[in-house]
Motif scaffolding. Structure first.
Motif, PDB file in Angstrom:
ATOM      1  N   PRO A 112       0.907  -8.519  -7.327  1.00 17.96           N
ATOM      2  CA  PRO A 112       0.523  -8.867  -6.653  1.00 17.96           C
ATOM      3  C   PRO A 112      -0.813  -9.852  -6.564  1.00 17.96           C
ATOM      4  O   PRO A 112      -0.860 -10.713  -5.769  1.00 17.96           O
ATOM      5  CB  PRO A 112      -0.540  -7.454  -5.927  1.00 17.96           C
ATOM      6  CG  PRO A 112      -0.170  -6.285  -6.392  1.00 17.96           C
ATOM      7  CD  PRO A 112       0.690  -6.591  -7.197  1.00 17.96           C
ATOM      8  N   PRO A 113      -1.416  -9.559  -7.374  1.00 17.18           N
ATOM      9  CA  PRO A 113      -3.072 -11.001  -7.932  1.00 17.18           C
ATOM     10  C   PRO A 113      -2.210 -12.469  -8.042  1.00 17.18           C
ATOM     11  O   PRO A 113      -3.014 -13.488  -8.243  1.00 17.18           O
ATOM     12  CB  PRO A 113      -3.066 -10.317  -9.159  1.00 17.18           C
ATOM     13  CG  PRO A 113      -3.193  -9.082  -9.394  1.00 17.18           C
ATOM     14  CD  PRO A 113      -2.021  -8.888  -8.792  1.00 17.18           C
ATOM     15  N   VAL A 114      -0.967 -12.388  -8.239  1.00 18.18           N
ATOM     16  CA  VAL A 114      -0.350 -13.284  -8.619  1.00 18.18           C
ATOM     17  C   VAL A 114      -0.435 -14.881  -7.219  1.00 18.18           C
ATOM     18  O   VAL A 114      -0.379 -15.622  -7.093  1.00 18.18           O
ATOM     19  CB  VAL A 114       1.459 -13.540  -9.033  1.00 18.18           C
ATOM     20  CG1 VAL A 114       2.404 -15.141  -8.967  1.00 18.18           C
ATOM     21  CG2 VAL A 114       1.759 -12.845 -10.903  1.00 18.18           C
ATOM     22  N   PHE A 115      -0.534 -13.812  -5.802  1.00 20.62           N
ATOM     23  CA  PHE A 115      -0.308 -14.147  -3.911  1.00 20.62           C
ATOM     24  C   PHE A 115      -1.434 -14.785  -4.354  1.00 20.62           C
ATOM     25  O   PHE A 115      -2.372 -13.957  -4.699  1.00 20.62           O
ATOM     26  CB  PHE A 115       0.153 -13.286  -3.917  1.00 20.62           C
ATOM     27  CG  PHE A 115       1.610 -12.486  -3.605  1.00 20.62           C
ATOM     28  CD1 PHE A 115       2.603 -13.753  -2.717  1.00 20.62           C
ATOM     29  CD2 PHE A 115       2.093 -11.811  -4.059  1.00 20.62           C
ATOM     30  CE1 PHE A 115       4.174 -13.763  -2.618  1.00 20.62           C
ATOM     31  CE2 PHE A 115       3.500 -11.419  -4.995  1.00 20.62           C
ATOM     32  CZ  PHE A 115       4.093 -12.752  -4.134  1.00 20.62           C
ATOM     33  N   THR A 116      -2.438 -15.831  -3.843  1.00 20.47           N
ATOM     34  CA  THR A 116      -3.402 -16.245  -3.768  1.00 20.47           C
ATOM     35  C   THR A 116      -3.079 -16.773  -2.421  1.00 20.47           C
ATOM     36  O   THR A 116      -4.619 -17.149  -1.654  1.00 20.47           O
ATOM     37  CB  THR A 116      -3.643 -18.025  -4.069  1.00 20.47           C
ATOM     38  OG1 THR A 116      -2.972 -18.405  -3.902  1.00 20.47           O
ATOM     39  CG2 THR A 116      -3.433 -17.860  -5.858  1.00 20.47           C
ATOM     40  N   SER A 117      -2.864 -16.597  -1.141  1.00 19.68           N
ATOM     41  CA  SER A 117      -2.584 -16.700   0.458  1.00 19.68           C
ATOM     42  C   SER A 117      -1.746 -15.254   0.436  1.00 19.68           C
ATOM     43  O   SER A 117      -0.988 -15.179   0.888  1.00 19.68           O
ATOM     44  CB  SER A 117      -1.808 -17.612   0.829  1.00 19.68           C
ATOM     45  OG  SER A 117      -2.139 -19.116   0.247  1.00 19.68           O
ATOM     46  N   TRP A 118      -2.560 -14.159   1.581  1.00 15.90           N
ATOM     47  CA  TRP A 118      -2.746 -13.466   2.520  1.00 15.90           C
ATOM     48  C   TRP A 118      -3.034 -13.799   3.915  1.00 15.90           C
ATOM     49  O   TRP A 118      -4.022 -13.818   4.076  1.00 15.90           O
ATOM     50  CB  TRP A 118      -4.008 -12.154   1.915  1.00 15.90           C
ATOM     51  CG  TRP A 118      -3.269 -12.017   0.131  1.00 15.90           C
ATOM     52  CD1 TRP A 118      -3.709 -13.048  -0.841  1.00 15.90           C
ATOM     53  CD2 TRP A 118      -2.209 -11.367   0.307  1.00 15.90           C
ATOM     54  NE1 TRP A 118      -2.837 -12.787  -2.219  1.00 15.90           N
ATOM     55  CE2 TRP A 118      -2.702 -11.374  -1.973  1.00 15.90           C
ATOM     56  CE3 TRP A 118      -1.875 -10.047   0.104  1.00 15.90           C
ATOM     57  CZ2 TRP A 118      -1.249 -10.672  -2.807  1.00 15.90           C
ATOM     58  CZ3 TRP A 118      -0.879  -9.450  -0.622  1.00 15.90           C
ATOM     59  CH2 TRP A 118      -1.372  -9.533  -1.873  1.00 15.90           C
ATOM     60  N   GLY A 119      -2.327 -12.748   4.302  1.00 16.77           N
ATOM     61  CA  GLY A 119      -2.846 -12.701   5.828  1.00 16.77           C
ATOM     62  C   GLY A 119      -3.510 -11.476   5.872  1.00 16.77           C
ATOM     63  O   GLY A 119      -4.359 -10.879   4.921  1.00 16.77           O
ATOM     64  N   GLN A 120      -4.356 -11.350   7.511  1.00 19.06           N
ATOM     65  CA  GLN A 120      -5.626 -10.443   7.321  1.00 19.06           C
ATOM     66  C   GLN A 120      -5.901  -8.823   7.315  1.00 19.06           C
ATOM     67  O   GLN A 120      -6.431  -8.043   7.326  1.00 19.06           O
ATOM     68  CB  GLN A 120      -6.292 -10.803   8.929  1.00 19.06           C
ATOM     69  CG  GLN A 120      -5.146 -10.197   9.902  1.00 19.06           C
ATOM     70  CD  GLN A 120      -4.501 -10.315  10.412  1.00 19.06           C
ATOM     71  OE1 GLN A 120      -3.762 -11.635   9.407  1.00 19.06           O
ATOM     72  NE2 GLN A 120      -3.944 -10.134  11.977  1.00 19.06           N
ATOM     73  N   GLY A 121      -3.879  -8.237   7.196  1.00 21.77           N
ATOM     74  CA  GLY A 121      -3.878  -6.883   7.007  1.00 21.77           C
ATOM     75  C   GLY A 121      -3.265  -6.178   8.837  1.00 21.77           C
ATOM     76  O   GLY A 121      -4.305  -6.935   9.433  1.00 21.77           O
ATOM     77  N   THR A 122      -2.988  -5.361   8.364  1.00 23.08           N
ATOM     78  CA  THR A 122      -2.867  -4.591  10.055  1.00 23.08           C
ATOM     79  C   THR A 122      -2.391  -2.941   9.327  1.00 23.08           C
ATOM     80  O   THR A 122      -2.163  -2.270   7.835  1.00 23.08           O
ATOM     81  CB  THR A 122      -2.072  -5.007  10.600  1.00 23.08           C
ATOM     82  OG1 THR A 122      -1.196  -4.535  11.909  1.00 23.08           O
ATOM     83  CG2 THR A 122      -0.331  -5.052  10.107  1.00 23.08           C
ATOM     84  N   GLN A 123      -3.378  -2.013   9.918  1.00 21.02           N
ATOM     85  CA  GLN A 123      -3.182  -0.465   9.071  1.00 21.02           C
ATOM     86  C   GLN A 123      -1.562   0.432  10.075  1.00 21.02           C
ATOM     87  O   GLN A 123      -1.432  -0.302  11.245  1.00 21.02           O
ATOM     88  CB  GLN A 123      -4.590  -0.095  10.232  1.00 21.02           C
ATOM     89  CG  GLN A 123      -4.074   1.524  10.360  1.00 21.02           C
ATOM     90  CD  GLN A 123      -4.554   1.675   8.084  1.00 21.02           C
ATOM     91  OE1 GLN A 123      -5.379   1.725   7.741  1.00 21.02           O
ATOM     92  NE2 GLN A 123      -3.785   3.012   7.995  1.00 21.02           N
ATOM     93  N   VAL A 124      -1.101   0.367   9.521  1.00 23.07           N
ATOM     94  CA  VAL A 124       0.132   1.669   9.892  1.00 23.07           C
ATOM     95  C   VAL A 124      -0.547   2.582   9.581  1.00 23.07           C
ATOM     96  O   VAL A 124      -0.484   3.851   8.366  1.00 23.07           O
ATOM     97  CB  VAL A 124       1.596   1.566   8.777  1.00 23.07           C
ATOM     98  CG1 VAL A 124       3.050   2.459   9.309  1.00 23.07           C
ATOM     99  CG2 VAL A 124       1.818  -0.593   9.370  1.00 23.07           C
ATOM    100  N   THR A 125      -0.420   3.880  10.752  1.00 24.85           N
ATOM    101  CA  THR A 125      -0.520   5.227  10.089  1.00 24.85           C
ATOM    102  C   THR A 125       0.332   5.495  10.819  1.00 24.85           C
ATOM    103  O   THR A 125       0.918   6.010  11.797  1.00 24.85           O
ATOM    104  CB  THR A 125      -1.875   5.462  11.391  1.00 24.85           C
ATOM    105  OG1 THR A 125      -3.189   4.834  10.994  1.00 24.85           O
ATOM    106  CG2 THR A 125      -2.487   7.122  11.003  1.00 24.85           C
ATOM    107  N   VAL A 126       0.764   6.801  10.218  1.00 14.72           N
ATOM    108  CA  VAL A 126       2.161   7.755   9.974  1.00 14.72           C
ATOM    109  C   VAL A 126       1.337   8.911  10.023  1.00 14.72           C
ATOM    110  O   VAL A 126       0.309  10.092   9.794  1.00 14.72           O
ATOM    111  CB  VAL A 126       3.005   8.011   9.152  1.00 14.72           C
ATOM    112  CG1 VAL A 126       4.405   8.934   9.152  1.00 14.72           C
ATOM    113  CG2 VAL A 126       3.334   6.284   8.225  1.00 14.72           C
ATOM    114  N   SER A 127       1.302   9.422  11.732  1.00 14.32           N
ATOM    115  CA  SER A 127       0.625  11.006  11.734  1.00 14.32           C
ATOM    116  C   SER A 127       1.807  12.150  13.173  1.00 14.32           C
ATOM    117  O   SER A 127       1.673  10.655  13.283  1.00 14.32           O
ATOM    118  CB  SER A 127      -0.533  11.036  12.675  1.00 14.32           C
ATOM    119  OG  SER A 127      -1.445  12.077  12.740  1.00 14.32           O
ATOM    120  N   SER A 128       1.467  12.895  12.753  1.00 14.47           N
ATOM    121  CA  SER A 128       2.008  14.278  13.740  1.00 14.47           C
ATOM    122  C   SER A 128       1.735  14.417  14.865  1.00 14.47           C
ATOM    123  O   SER A 128       2.181  15.533  15.465  1.00 14.47           O
ATOM    124  CB  SER A 128       3.068  14.778  12.832  1.00 14.47           C
ATOM    125  OG  SER A 128       2.215  16.123  12.293  1.00 14.47           O
TER     126      SER A 128
END
Length: 128
Positions: A112-128
């Motif tokens: 991953p450190p090879v990448f220099t441009s990133w999105g802000q991120g989004t949460q994925v929650t998996v729950s029963s």
């Protein structure tokens, strides 16, 4: 300046599906490697799927093969990640990223450190 704007994510039950999108503003994805990454609390960031838009080569980590699909709409400068049959271990913050193809998609996805441009991120929650 490169800008990646993410959407999607949320809460899903095990076995469910989610779709993520990443819109690239200010540039076209034609000559970049595009990647999806995820990071769970206390764990290292890991590559999920990466592809070279130039060559069409796509890489998936073993844990998501057959369940996740990366796709793109070049005209819209948008990349997608369709996630099916979600498991508890799929939970985390998902990021999209782009970088010039200095290496192959598999190597870049594993570093991953090879990448220099990133999105802000989004949460994925998996729950029963």
């Amino acid at each position: 300046q490169l800008q990646l704007v993410q959407s999607g994510g949320g809460l899903v039950q095990p076995g469910g599906s989610l779709s993520l999108s990443c819109k690239l503003d200010g540039f076209t994805l034609d000559f970049y490697v595009i990647g999806w990454f995820r990071q769970a609390p206390g764990k290292e960031r890991e590559g999920v799927s990466c592809f070279s838009n130039e060559t069409g080569h796509t890489y998936y980590r073993d844990a998501v093969k057959g369940r996740f699909t990366i796709s793109r709409d070049n005209a819209k400068n948008t990349v997608y990640l369709q996630m099916n049959s979600l498991k508890y271990e799929d939970a985390g913050v998902y990021y999209c990223a782009v970088e010039r193809p200095v290496f192959g998609p598999r190597y870049m996805c594993d570093n991953p450190p090879v990448f220099t441009s990133w999105g802000q991120g989004t949460q994925v929650t998996v729950s029963s």
